[in-house]
Design a protein around this motif. Sequence first.
Motif, PDB file in Angstrom:
ATOM      1  N   SER A  47     -17.741  28.670  -0.643  1.00  0.00           N
ATOM      2  CA  SER A  47     -17.601  27.409  -1.370  1.00  0.00           C
ATOM      3  C   SER A  47     -16.835  26.382  -0.535  1.00  0.00           C
ATOM      4  O   SER A  47     -17.119  25.185  -0.607  1.00  0.00           O
ATOM      5  CB  SER A  47     -16.922  27.623  -2.725  1.00  0.00           C
ATOM      6  OG  SER A  47     -15.625  28.160  -2.560  1.00  0.00           O
ATOM      7  N   ASP A  50     -19.327  25.026   2.062  1.00  0.00           N
ATOM      8  CA  ASP A  50     -20.212  24.072   1.395  1.00  0.00           C
ATOM      9  C   ASP A  50     -19.499  22.740   1.159  1.00  0.00           C
ATOM     10  O   ASP A  50     -20.033  21.672   1.465  1.00  0.00           O
ATOM     11  CB  ASP A  50     -20.695  24.665   0.065  1.00  0.00           C
ATOM     12  CG  ASP A  50     -21.599  23.724  -0.705  1.00  0.00           C
ATOM     13  OD1 ASP A  50     -22.612  23.273  -0.141  1.00  0.00           O
ATOM     14  OD2 ASP A  50     -21.284  23.436  -1.877  1.00  0.00           O
ATOM     15  N   THR A  84     -31.174  30.374  -1.084  1.00  0.00           N
ATOM     16  CA  THR A  84     -31.780  29.381  -1.974  1.00  0.00           C
ATOM     17  C   THR A  84     -31.146  29.418  -3.355  1.00  0.00           C
ATOM     18  O   THR A  84     -31.183  28.429  -4.075  1.00  0.00           O
ATOM     19  CB  THR A  84     -33.299  29.611  -2.127  1.00  0.00           C
ATOM     20  OG1 THR A  84     -33.522  30.965  -2.514  1.00  0.00           O
ATOM     21  CG2 THR A  84     -34.047  29.297  -0.842  1.00  0.00           C
ATOM     22  N   GLU A  85     -30.567  30.584  -3.719  1.00  0.00           N
ATOM     23  CA  GLU A  85     -29.967  30.704  -5.048  1.00  0.00           C
ATOM     24  C   GLU A  85     -28.707  31.566  -4.991  1.00  0.00           C
ATOM     25  O   GLU A  85     -28.726  32.672  -4.449  1.00  0.00           O
ATOM     26  CB  GLU A  85     -30.967  31.336  -6.022  1.00  0.00           C
ATOM     27  CG  GLU A  85     -30.457  31.426  -7.432  1.00  0.00           C
ATOM     28  CD  GLU A  85     -31.456  32.091  -8.380  1.00  0.00           C
ATOM     29  OE1 GLU A  85     -31.041  32.400  -9.512  1.00  0.00           O
ATOM     30  OE2 GLU A  85     -32.617  32.313  -8.004  1.00  0.00           O
ATOM     31  N   PRO A  89     -22.152  30.772  -8.405  1.00  0.00           N
ATOM     32  CA  PRO A  89     -21.546  29.784  -7.510  1.00  0.00           C
ATOM     33  C   PRO A  89     -20.212  29.263  -8.037  1.00  0.00           C
ATOM     34  O   PRO A  89     -19.952  29.276  -9.234  1.00  0.00           O
ATOM     35  CB  PRO A  89     -22.578  28.661  -7.473  1.00  0.00           C
ATOM     36  CG  PRO A  89     -23.257  28.742  -8.808  1.00  0.00           C
ATOM     37  CD  PRO A  89     -23.313  30.222  -9.116  1.00  0.00           C
ATOM     38  N   GLN A  93     -21.140  24.364  -6.091  1.00  0.00           N
ATOM     39  CA  GLN A  93     -21.608  25.019  -4.871  1.00  0.00           C
ATOM     40  C   GLN A  93     -23.114  25.233  -4.873  1.00  0.00           C
ATOM     41  O   GLN A  93     -23.690  25.631  -5.879  1.00  0.00           O
ATOM     42  CB  GLN A  93     -20.915  26.376  -4.701  1.00  0.00           C
ATOM     43  CG  GLN A  93     -21.338  27.110  -3.445  1.00  0.00           C
ATOM     44  CD  GLN A  93     -20.683  28.480  -3.318  1.00  0.00           C
ATOM     45  OE1 GLN A  93     -20.066  28.986  -4.242  1.00  0.00           O
ATOM     46  NE2 GLN A  93     -20.830  29.076  -2.156  1.00  0.00           N
ATOM     47  N   GLU A  94     -23.733  24.964  -3.715  1.00  0.00           N
ATOM     48  CA  GLU A  94     -25.158  25.216  -3.520  1.00  0.00           C
ATOM     49  C   GLU A  94     -25.361  25.814  -2.140  1.00  0.00           C
ATOM     50  O   GLU A  94     -24.628  25.507  -1.212  1.00  0.00           O
ATOM     51  CB  GLU A  94     -25.955  23.918  -3.585  1.00  0.00           C
ATOM     52  CG  GLU A  94     -25.947  23.236  -4.916  1.00  0.00           C
ATOM     53  CD  GLU A  94     -26.729  21.935  -4.869  1.00  0.00           C
ATOM     54  OE1 GLU A  94     -27.526  21.728  -3.934  1.00  0.00           O
ATOM     55  OE2 GLU A  94     -26.532  21.111  -5.759  1.00  0.00           O
ATOM     56  N   GLY A  97     -30.516  26.582   1.181  1.00  0.00           N
ATOM     57  CA  GLY A  97     -31.922  26.788   0.855  1.00  0.00           C
ATOM     58  C   GLY A  97     -32.778  27.202   2.037  1.00  0.00           C
ATOM     59  O   GLY A  97     -33.967  26.910   2.071  1.00  0.00           O
TER      60      GLY A  97
END
Length: 188
Positions: A47, A50, A84-85, A89, A93-94, A97
């Motif tokens: 995190s 990101d 991608t997933e 999170p 957070q992402e 991908g």
Amino acid sequence: MVRIGVLALQGGVREHAEMLKSLGAEVALLRRFDDVDGLVIPGGESSTIDRLLRIFGQREAFAAALRDGLPVLGTCAGLITLATEIEDPAPGQEGLGVIPMRVRRNAFGRQVNSAVERIDTAYGTVEAAYIRAPEVLSVGDGVEVIATKGGRIVGVETRSALAVSFHPELTGDTTIHARFVEKVRVRN
């Protein structure tokens, strides 16, 4: 000689750089995207990685290069960053991908549950350090499982990406890094 960047925002940057140099690669420590032949996203806190990519305005530059096929190695938090997933999170957070997979952070327990063990991979037996390691819950098309631990997925590979839940850079085992350097050399 190939030039491999190590994302130098947080985490085990020095250990990756030293291991790559020992394998004959030129290493660049990156806080902003630069022209490199490959990229390593080290372990640390996914995190935080990101968040720092967003703060420095670099998230899209790195994501676009990786989606265009720049070879990448992600270890631990790096594996999460490439997903991608993310099942659990941190707020906001992402993943980038890059690898079609669903991951779960801290799947192997807290910091006190850290361990070093030998596991079999598609490239031989590896000495792997697990520190709050993630697991891969499922993979999509084009993703090969290259390592498991107790039936749980801890290593995956695609045409341009290699990602593991563990820290080979902390044990001195060059198996995974050597495979990555080979991927970079083949592409270039």
